[in-house]
Write an enzyme that holds these catalytic residues in place. Structure first.
Site, PDB file in Angstrom:
ATOM      1  N   GLU A   9     -10.833  13.586  -5.683  1.00 32.16           N
ATOM      2  CA  GLU A   9      -9.880  14.696  -5.690  1.00 32.16           C
ATOM      3  C   GLU A   9      -9.557  15.183  -7.103  1.00 32.16           C
ATOM      4  OE1 GLU A   9      -5.534  15.877  -3.799  1.00 32.16           O
ATOM      5  OE2 GLU A   9      -6.055  13.769  -4.024  1.00 32.16           O
ATOM      6  N   GLU A  11      -0.363  18.955   2.967  1.00 34.07           N
ATOM      7  CA  GLU A  11       0.112  18.046   1.932  1.00 34.07           C
ATOM      8  C   GLU A  11       1.001  18.826   0.967  1.00 34.07           C
ATOM      9  OE1 GLU A  11      -1.866  14.616  -0.905  1.00 34.07           O
ATOM     10  OE2 GLU A  11      -2.361  16.705  -1.258  1.00 34.07           O
TER      11      GLU A  11
END
Length: 265
Positions: A148, A243
């Site tokens: 990520e 998120e």
């Protein structure tokens, strides 16, 4: 495309083990978590309680981070952190155990900040070794490691999709992919249209929040629904994790959900 709730950032008004039930009540059948324990090697009873909370809620775990250090203090992973290989390996073993019990198959390996006293090449060499260990372990359950890019972490070296994919290319297994977090990529100036088309075959998971602010869709300026429909049109069929940090109470932040469900189903 299937929506899931990241319960390390949503429903933080509640104790962690109560959040799966709250997500289920809000309409989410699937959830994901950052590393849900205080240490890399929690007691078996803690792991059992975590799995039991998911089972009791009827919530499917679809994404799990490996141990990432003390995130509130600024840590962003231990994959490239010399001296913490044992902690990382412990968390991989526990994550695979959780996966066997829950069906989770996607695991986020946060790369880690640059550490004073070590060269980037030393850290990268360690990261390659740790990622190979993790990718080998999750391959046994047909799992995928995702890398990520992050924003807001000045010492974290993966900022763009290209940065993450360059790391993935160094691992000699094919189950290391990109975590396409639309918020982080946008904040870092990556071209979301390019990422959601050019790199579609290398995306292992997707997350979203609006920017600026990292709030729910509609709180910022990103056309999140357009980018998600582009991903779907280009063939992405995995889960998409909400998120974001709600601008109010989590349960009141889901005004976007009916439209997203309708357009992405």
């Amino acid at each position: 495309m299937l929506l899931d709730a990241n319960l390390s950032i949503l429903f933080t008004e509640l104790p962690l083990l109560e959040r799966p039930r709250a997500a289920k009540r809000a309409g989410f059948d699937a959830v994901e978590f950052w590393w849900p324990f205080d240490t890399a090697n929690p007691a078996p009873a803690e792991v059992d309680a975590f799995v039991a909370a998911l089972d009791a809620a009827g919530a499917r775990l679809v994404g799990l981070n490996f141990f990432a250090g003390d995130m509130p203090a600024g840590d962003r992973g231990v994959v490239s952190w010399p001296g913490r290989q044992g902690e990382f390996a412990d968390s991989v073993e526990i994550a695979v155990d959780i996966a066997r019990r829950t069906g989770c198959r996607t695991f986020n390996a946060l790369y880690g900040n640059r550490i004073a006293g070590f060269t980037p090449s030393e850290q990268d060499e360690l990261a390659d070794a740790n990622l190979l260990v993790a990718a080998t372990a999750v391959r046994a359950i047909e799992g995928t490691i995702v890398l990520e890019p992050l924003s807001g972490a000045p010492d974290y070296p993966l900022l763009t999709a290209a940065d993450a994919l360059a790391v993935a290319d160094r691992v000699p297994l094919d189950n290391v992919a990109l975590l396409c977090d639309l918020y982080h990529l946008a904040v870092n100036g990556d071209d979301l249209d390019t990422v959601t088309s050019k790199h579609i075959e290398r995306i292992g998971h997707v997350q979203f929040a609006d920017a600026p602010g990292r709030g729910e869709p509609g709180s910022g300026r990103l056309d999140l629904l357009r980018h998600l429909t582009t991903l779907a049109a280009n063939g992405y069929r995995g889960h998409v994790g909400a998120e974001y940090r709600p601008t109010g109470v989590t349960a009141d932040s889901f005004g976007w959900l009916p439209e997203f469900r309708r357009e992405l189903s």
